[in-house]
Design a protein around this motif. Structure first.
Motif, short mmCIF file in Angstrom:
data_model
loop_
_atom_site.label_atom_id
_atom_site.label_comp_id
_atom_site.label_asym_id
_atom_site.label_seq_id
_atom_site.Cartn_x
_atom_site.Cartn_y
_atom_site.Cartn_z
N PHE A 84 1.21 -1.12 -0.12
CA PHE A 84 -0.03 0.21 0.08
C PHE A 84 0.41 1.57 0.35
O PHE A 84 0.03 2.35 -0.12
CB PHE A 84 -0.81 0.02 1.03
N PHE A 85 2.20 1.06 0.85
CA PHE A 85 3.10 2.54 0.44
C PHE A 85 3.24 2.09 -1.09
O PHE A 85 3.72 3.58 -1.29
CB PHE A 85 4.66 2.08 1.08
N LEU A 86 3.72 1.73 -2.14
CA LEU A 86 3.36 1.59 -3.32
C LEU A 86 2.95 2.44 -4.22
O LEU A 86 3.30 3.28 -4.92
CB LEU A 86 4.16 0.38 -3.46
N PHE A 87 1.50 2.32 -3.61
CA PHE A 87 0.85 3.79 -4.01
C PHE A 87 1.20 5.29 -4.22
O PHE A 87 0.62 6.26 -5.02
CB PHE A 87 -1.00 3.36 -3.76
N PHE A 88 1.22 5.65 -2.86
CA PHE A 88 1.63 7.23 -2.46
C PHE A 88 3.32 7.99 -3.00
O PHE A 88 4.21 6.96 -2.82
CB PHE A 88 1.16 7.27 -0.82
N GLU A 89 2.45 8.83 -3.47
CA GLU A 89 4.12 9.53 -4.22
C GLU A 89 4.58 10.53 -2.19
O GLU A 89 3.94 10.35 -1.43
CB GLU A 89 3.42 10.73 -4.59
N GLY A 90 5.61 10.79 -2.40
CA GLY A 90 6.07 11.87 -1.38
C GLY A 90 7.32 10.63 0.43
O GLY A 90 7.21 9.71 -0.46
N LYS A 91 7.93 11.64 0.68
CA LYS A 91 9.33 11.22 1.40
C LYS A 91 9.07 10.09 2.50
O LYS A 91 9.44 8.99 2.69
CB LYS A 91 9.97 12.20 1.52
N LYS A 92 7.49 10.46 2.68
CA LYS A 92 6.87 9.94 4.23
C LYS A 92 6.39 8.58 4.52
O LYS A 92 6.78 7.88 4.76
CB LYS A 92 5.69 10.40 4.83
N TYR A 93 6.20 8.34 3.06
CA TYR A 93 5.47 7.08 2.19
C TYR A 93 6.94 6.32 1.97
O TYR A 93 7.25 4.59 2.20
CB TYR A 93 4.55 7.30 1.52
N LYS A 94 8.29 6.42 1.86
CA LYS A 94 9.46 5.98 1.34
C LYS A 94 9.76 5.50 2.63
O LYS A 94 10.18 4.48 2.76
CB LYS A 94 10.10 6.21 0.50
N ILE A 95 9.96 6.69 3.25
CA ILE A 95 10.41 6.15 4.49
C ILE A 95 9.69 5.19 5.36
O ILE A 95 9.82 4.34 5.79
CB ILE A 95 10.90 7.09 5.67
N GLY A 96 8.60 4.84 5.48
CA GLY A 96 6.90 4.15 5.64
C GLY A 96 7.63 2.47 5.20
O GLY A 96 7.61 1.85 5.63
N LEU A 97 7.71 3.09 4.04
CA LEU A 97 8.00 1.73 3.17
C LEU A 97 9.40 0.53 3.81
O LEU A 97 9.47 -0.50 4.66
CB LEU A 97 8.43 1.68 1.57
N LEU A 98 10.53 1.65 3.58
CA LEU A 98 11.32 1.20 4.26
C LEU A 98 11.64 0.28 5.56
O LEU A 98 12.05 -1.02 6.05
CB LEU A 98 12.69 2.18 4.18
N ILE A 99 10.73 1.10 6.90
CA ILE A 99 10.83 0.68 8.22
C ILE A 99 9.78 -0.52 7.62
O ILE A 99 10.27 -1.22 8.38
CB ILE A 99 9.61 1.76 8.18
N VAL A 100 8.60 -0.90 6.94
CA VAL A 100 7.58 -1.93 6.97
C VAL A 100 8.91 -3.34 6.83
O VAL A 100 8.85 -4.17 7.09
CB VAL A 100 6.91 -1.76 6.25
N ILE A 101 9.67 -3.22 5.86
CA ILE A 101 10.77 -3.97 5.20
C ILE A 101 11.91 -4.74 5.69
O ILE A 101 11.89 -5.54 6.54
CB ILE A 101 11.37 -3.52 3.63
N LEU A 102 12.38 -3.49 6.56
CA LEU A 102 12.78 -3.68 7.92
C LEU A 102 12.43 -5.11 9.06
O LEU A 102 12.63 -5.45 9.16
CB LEU A 102 13.54 -2.53 8.91
N GLY A 103 11.33 -4.34 9.38
CA GLY A 103 10.39 -5.17 10.30
C GLY A 103 10.03 -6.85 9.88
O GLY A 103 10.12 -7.44 9.95
N ILE A 104 10.04 -6.76 8.02
CA ILE A 104 9.65 -8.08 8.10
C ILE A 104 11.22 -8.35 7.99
O ILE A 104 10.62 -10.29 8.05
CB ILE A 104 9.09 -7.78 5.76
N PHE A 105 11.91 -8.04 7.58
CA PHE A 105 13.31 -9.00 7.84
C PHE A 105 13.55 -9.46 9.62
O PHE A 105 13.63 -10.34 9.68
CB PHE A 105 14.54 -8.77 6.94
N LEU A 106 13.32 -8.48 10.10
CA LEU A 106 13.12 -8.27 12.01
C LEU A 106 12.93 -9.49 12.42
O LEU A 106 12.84 -10.61 13.08
CB LEU A 106 13.28 -7.42 12.47
N SER A 107 11.10 -10.32 11.63
CA SER A 107 10.41 -10.98 11.95
C SER A 107 11.74 -12.61 11.98
O SER A 107 10.63 -13.14 12.41
CB SER A 107 8.77 -11.31 11.35
N LYS A 108 12.06 -12.57 11.00
CA LYS A 108 13.02 -13.47 10.64
C LYS A 108 11.84 -14.76 10.26
O LYS A 108 12.28 -15.94 10.19
CB LYS A 108 13.68 -14.15 11.57
#
Length: 290
Positions: A84-108
């Motif tokens: 859902f982050f991929l739909f929106f423009e703007g820096k805050k959504y790009k940062i949010g996407l990176l945070i969530v991807i980090l979370g996916i990997f932290l879940s192991k």
């Protein structure tokens, strides 16, 4: 839970939501994903004011779970949210996407990471389908990511029987053989009293009330006929979906739904309300957005 989710599904399908409504839903999911991930990161650092709530804490070494109780479940949740982050423009959504991807990997969670990679690969192939160089580069990066998972013992669970899943699936198939066509009814799995020893339990075996494979669980509960009807509904939706380059909102709902279908192979997103709700929302978006 299933009854409530079924009512919600009927409500969404019969409601006249437009694209603006689905965009607002996407924004809400983005906000939820970032807040949940940040709380999970705090848990990893040792700060967890609600640390006594998770029931898995006695035998699970990874405490990245937020309020969803288990790292794998949280990983699944985030792998459904990230598109859902991929739909929106703007820096805050790009940062949010990176945070969530980090979370996916932290879940192991191998399944959540795999679902993320393959669903994101689908998205990249779709948007770059007319650009040969970008498509080749996308496939190459995806190949490297999958190799990283396969050769990293922190993520690759194949050598350990998928953390007990293979053994449980063998036991389940023995029970399913009693009535594979029609199934044995909703909620039958706990009555099978399936136990298996895994590296997380260390000493005692734990009863598995889910098969960690929703396709196998569907066969157990509603049989091969029920599974066939489920696939019929899904395939009809995918067939009628508008695969246009300007249908970006619809595409991100489709990517989330693909992630849901992949997660069903090794987890149980249909059985837990947060993940099942996201799956229903994604499916409704695929059905309704044009």
């Amino acid at each position: 839970v299933h009854v409530i989710l079924a009512i919600f599904l009927v409500l969404i399908i019969t409601s006249s939501f437009d694209n603006l409504d689905y965009a607002l839903i996407a924004k809400t999911i983005c906000f939820s994903a970032v807040i949940t991930t940040l709380y999970g990161i705090l848990q990893v650092t040792g700060f967890d004011p609600l640390g006594k709530l998770p029931v898995y804490a006695n035998f699970e070494h990874n405490h990245f779970s937020a309020l969803i109780d288990h790292p794998t479940t949280l990983g699944t949740y985030l792998s459904l949210c990230y598109p859902f982050f991929l739909f929106f423009e703007g820096k805050k959504y790009k940062i949010g996407l990176l945070i969530v991807i980090l979370g996916i990997f932290l879940s192991k969670s191998s399944m959540a990471i795999t679902a993320f990679i393959f669903s994101f690969l689908f998205y990249l192939i779709f948007i770059n389908r007319n650009k040969k160089f970008n498509l080749s580069f996308t496939l190459f990066i995806s190949f490297l990511c999958m190799n990283f998972i396969y050769f990293n013992p922190e993520f690759n669970k194949l050598s350990g029987g998928l953390s007990g899943r293979l053994e449980i699936w063998k036991m389940a198939i023995a029970h399913i053989k009693d009535n594979p066509v029609w199934g044995q009814g909703l909620g039958i799995i706990p009555s099978w009293n399936l136990h298996v020893f895994t590296e997380h339990t260390q000493i005692v075996s734990v009863q598995w009330i889910y098969l960690h494979n929703d396709y196998l669980e569907l066969i157990a509960e509603i049989g091969l006929i029920g599974l066939f009807l489920t696939f019929l509904v899904i395939s009809n939706s995918l067939k009628n979906f508008h695969y246009r380059s300007d249908n970006k909102l619809g595409i991100i709902y489709l990517v989330s739904f693909i992630s849901f279908l992949i997660n069903m192979f090794g987890t149980f997103p249909m059985e837990l309300a947060p993940n099942a709700l996201l799956g229903l929302i994604a499916f409704c978006g695929v059905e309704k957005i044009s």
